[in-house]
Design a protein around this motif. Structure first.
Motif, PDB file in Angstrom:
ATOM      1  N   LEU A  31       0.856  -1.181   0.000  1.00 27.28           N
ATOM      2  CA  LEU A  31       0.000   0.000   0.000  1.00 27.28           C
ATOM      3  C   LEU A  31       0.892   1.230   0.000  1.00 27.28           C
ATOM      4  CD1 LEU A  31      -1.722  -2.311   1.668  1.00 27.28           C
ATOM      5  CD2 LEU A  31      -3.284  -0.392   1.979  1.00 27.28           C
ATOM      6  N   ARG A  64       5.975   3.088  -8.848  1.00 28.54           N
ATOM      7  CA  ARG A  64       5.165   1.967  -9.345  1.00 28.54           C
ATOM      8  C   ARG A  64       6.062   0.895  -9.964  1.00 28.54           C
ATOM      9  NH1 ARG A  64       3.543   0.973 -14.428  1.00 28.54           N
ATOM     10  NH2 ARG A  64       1.786  -0.433 -14.747  1.00 28.54           N
ATOM     11  N   TYR A  72       0.026  -3.991  -5.764  1.00 23.15           N
ATOM     12  CA  TYR A  72       0.221  -2.747  -5.022  1.00 23.15           C
ATOM     13  C   TYR A  72      -1.072  -1.952  -5.110  1.00 23.15           C
ATOM     14  CZ  TYR A  72       0.392   0.564  -8.902  1.00 23.15           C
ATOM     15  OH  TYR A  72       0.056   1.357  -9.961  1.00 23.15           O
ATOM     16  N   ILE A  73      -1.379  -1.189  -4.062  1.00 29.10           N
ATOM     17  CA  ILE A  73      -2.642  -0.455  -3.994  1.00 29.10           C
ATOM     18  C   ILE A  73      -2.366   0.990  -3.586  1.00 29.10           C
ATOM     19  CG2 ILE A  73      -4.930  -0.341  -2.955  1.00 29.10           C
ATOM     20  CD1 ILE A  73      -4.673  -3.323  -2.309  1.00 29.10           C
ATOM     21  N   PRO A  74      -2.647   1.968  -4.442  1.00 27.42           N
ATOM     22  CA  PRO A  74      -2.500   3.383  -4.058  1.00 27.42           C
ATOM     23  C   PRO A  74      -3.549   3.762  -3.021  1.00 27.42           C
ATOM     24  CG  PRO A  74      -2.560   3.109  -6.456  1.00 27.42           C
ATOM     25  CD  PRO A  74      -3.019   1.820  -5.856  1.00 27.42           C
ATOM     26  N   LYS A  75      -3.114   4.405  -1.968  1.00 28.16           N
ATOM     27  CA  LYS A  75      -4.043   4.815  -0.907  1.00 28.16           C
ATOM     28  C   LYS A  75      -4.679   6.155  -1.273  1.00 28.16           C
ATOM     29  CE  LYS A  75      -0.868   4.217   2.367  1.00 28.16           C
ATOM     30  NZ  LYS A  75      -0.220   4.134   3.695  1.00 28.16           N
ATOM     31  N   GLU A  76      -5.572   6.112  -2.290  1.00 27.30           N
ATOM     32  CA  GLU A  76      -6.188   7.341  -2.793  1.00 27.30           C
ATOM     33  C   GLU A  76      -7.517   7.650  -2.115  1.00 27.30           C
ATOM     34  OE1 GLU A  76      -5.211   7.883  -7.314  1.00 27.30           O
ATOM     35  OE2 GLU A  76      -5.866   5.819  -6.993  1.00 27.30           O
ATOM     36  N   ASN A  77      -8.350   6.619  -1.943  1.00 27.78           N
ATOM     37  CA  ASN A  77      -9.693   6.820  -1.389  1.00 27.78           C
ATOM     38  C   ASN A  77     -10.205   5.494  -0.833  1.00 27.78           C
ATOM     39  OD1 ASN A  77     -10.634   5.311  -3.712  1.00 27.78           O
ATOM     40  ND2 ASN A  77     -10.420   7.215  -4.886  1.00 27.78           N
ATOM     41  N   GLN A 133     -12.068   3.319  -2.110  1.00 34.27           N
ATOM     42  CA  GLN A 133     -12.053   2.215  -3.061  1.00 34.27           C
ATOM     43  C   GLN A 133     -10.807   1.351  -2.902  1.00 34.27           C
ATOM     44  OE1 GLN A 133     -14.496   1.209  -5.210  1.00 34.27           O
ATOM     45  NE2 GLN A 133     -15.713   2.750  -4.147  1.00 34.27           N
ATOM     46  N   ALA A 134      -9.713   1.989  -2.447  1.00 32.72           N
ATOM     47  CA  ALA A 134      -8.462   1.247  -2.255  1.00 32.72           C
ATOM     48  C   ALA A 134      -8.657   0.110  -1.255  1.00 32.72           C
ATOM     49  CB  ALA A 134      -7.363   2.183  -1.779  1.00 32.72           C
ATOM     50  N   TYR A 169     -10.759  -2.705  -2.664  1.00 32.41           N
ATOM     51  CA  TYR A 169      -9.906  -3.521  -3.529  1.00 32.41           C
ATOM     52  C   TYR A 169      -9.014  -4.429  -2.695  1.00 32.41           C
ATOM     53  CZ  TYR A 169      -6.607  -4.778  -7.229  1.00 32.41           C
ATOM     54  OH  TYR A 169      -5.824  -5.473  -8.115  1.00 32.41           O
ATOM     55  N   LEU A 170      -8.477  -3.902  -1.603  1.00 36.07           N
ATOM     56  CA  LEU A 170      -7.650  -4.709  -0.709  1.00 36.07           C
ATOM     57  C   LEU A 170      -8.437  -5.906  -0.183  1.00 36.07           C
ATOM     58  CD1 LEU A 170      -5.132  -5.264   1.023  1.00 36.07           C
ATOM     59  CD2 LEU A 170      -6.086  -3.698   2.731  1.00 36.07           C
TER      60      LEU A 170
END
Length: 416
Positions: free
Chosen positions: A79, A88, A99-104, A106-107, A110-111
């Protein structure tokens, strides 16, 4: 037994969110807030099923925790709050699950999906067919990161043999150009035995020719990837095809299952029982077709309410599974059920049905503060050589005879 998840995150709010998600999936969670604390934890116990790793930690600001955790054999999901291409690429160059961007928010949804996939992917077999050892090994390694069960073949003919031997295979990834049997021919051969509802196929090719994707799709493939493929797209295509198969399975289950009792419904019964009956006839096996009807069921609903009636139906279905579960069962509708049952002789089958009837009549069902007694009538046909539909008509006539002549009894079709 719960799988163990190592959550490496220095932000307490985010750590709590991840912990909540993990616990909803029945993970046993261990928290770490720094690389130093991770090392102490792993030195004592590195039997973690998976880890979520924050890219930037107080003592590991540039992703140093990632290679350390991976080196300990712990599959890792990264994350990160950093979105640049360089970061990336650095993350994806390592054997991470994702890998998961901690944007909002939705992250974190998805996790949850990724963690759930890691728990369930092992039940899905994926067959990789490619004559190139390096390509084959690369795809296998990618799939094993996601915890799939992986099989391999070097060409189409071998792939068909592997497919026939392993019923858990739900997806085939096949190259186009191979010796003996190429990917297009393999797709055709697979589709002769396996429908799109049973098995998905992804074609791959490194050739520049733009028509290969269309050729694959027209010959039975569900999807296509051009080599070299984007890692993230590869995983998305795999997940999408597995999800499609799962959705089809859920729809088929809903279409063929009685919602209340979870027994096969009338449609499923006739679909599954007809070939079963024909096989019994061919083998000259002893078998019977029986229909059950709960006596005075309307009275149960009128006196105790429809919820009580539903409870009786559920309990009756449990009795059927317990006593006659070796047969093909169904709820035909309302208070009517059926079974196709085989045995050593007619007497054994009759006794089995009669004992079931007696057990129902002697077992009161508790509902709320009430004990509800009920009975069942049975119409049965033994060893008929007629079609299932004809046998069901005769069994139904025998059931009607049983109901008209005292209920709580068995009537045999050829004796009424």
């Amino acid at each position: 037994m719960s799988k163990k998840l190592l959550v490496i995150e220095d932000s307490k709010p985010i750590a709590r969110i991840i912990e909540t998600i993990a616990q909803s999936l029945n993970f046993d969670v261990t928290l770490a807030t720094s690389l130093e604390s991770v090392k102490k934890i792993v030195e004592e116990d590195n039997s973690f099923f998976v880890a979520t790793v924050d890219y930037g930690l107080p003592d590991a600001e540039n992703g140093e925790a990632i290679p350390y955790v991976i080196s300990k054999g712990i599959p890792s999901i990264v994350l990160t709050g950093m979105m640049d291409d360089e970061t990336r690429q650095e993350i994806l160059s390592q054997p991470v699950i994702d890998y998961i961007p901690k944007e909002n928010s939705q992250a974190f949804l998805y996790l949850k999906r990724i963690l759930e996939y890691q728990l369930t992917n092992s039940i899905y077999g994926i067959l990789v067919v490619d004559d190139s050892l390096s390509t084959r090994n690369y795809i296998v390694e990618l799939l094993k990161r996601r915890n799939f069960t992986v099989y391999t073949a070097t060409q189409g003919k071998e792939a068909l043999e592997v497919l026939a031997e392993n019923s858990d295979i739900k997806l085939v990834i096949t190259d186009l150009e191979m010796p003996v049997m190429d990917g297009i021919t393999l797709c055709n051969e697979i589709r002769k035995k396996y429908s799109r509802e049973q098995l998905a196929i992804i074609g791959i090719s490194g050739a520049i020719n733009g028509t290969h994707s269309a050729r694959f799709i027209k010959n039975g493939a569900d999807d296509f990837l051009r080599k070299p493929f984007c890692l993230e797209e590869f995983y998305c295509r795999i997940t999408q095809n597995i999800d499609n198969l799962n959705n089809i399975e859920k729809i088929q289950h809903a279409a063929n299952t009685d919602y209340l009792t979870e027994l096969p419904n009338r449609r499923a019964f006739f679909t599954n029982a007809e070939p079963c009956v024909q096989q019994y006839i061919k083998d000259k096996a002893t078998y019977c077709v029986a229909i059950f009807d709960i006596d005075f069921f309307k009275k149960v609903n009128d006196v105790h309410g429809h919820d009580a009636g539903d409870h009786i139906l559920k309990v009756f279905a449990l009795y059927l599974r317990k006593h006659l579960g070796t047969g093909l069962l169904s709820r035909l509708g309302g208070e009517e059920f059926s079974v196709v049952l085989s045995g050593t002789d007619k007497k054994e089958l009759y006794t089995k049905l009669d004992q079931f009837r007696e057990n129902v009549a002697s077992s009161a069902v508790s509902y709320a503060d009430t004990e509800i007694n009920y009975s069942v009538s049975i119409g049965v046909v033994f060893n008929s050589t007629k079609t299932l539909t004809q046998q069901m008509i005769e069994a139904d006539a025998a059931l009607y005879f049983a109901k008209e002549n005292g209920r709580n009894r068995i009537a045999v079709a050829d004796k009424i």
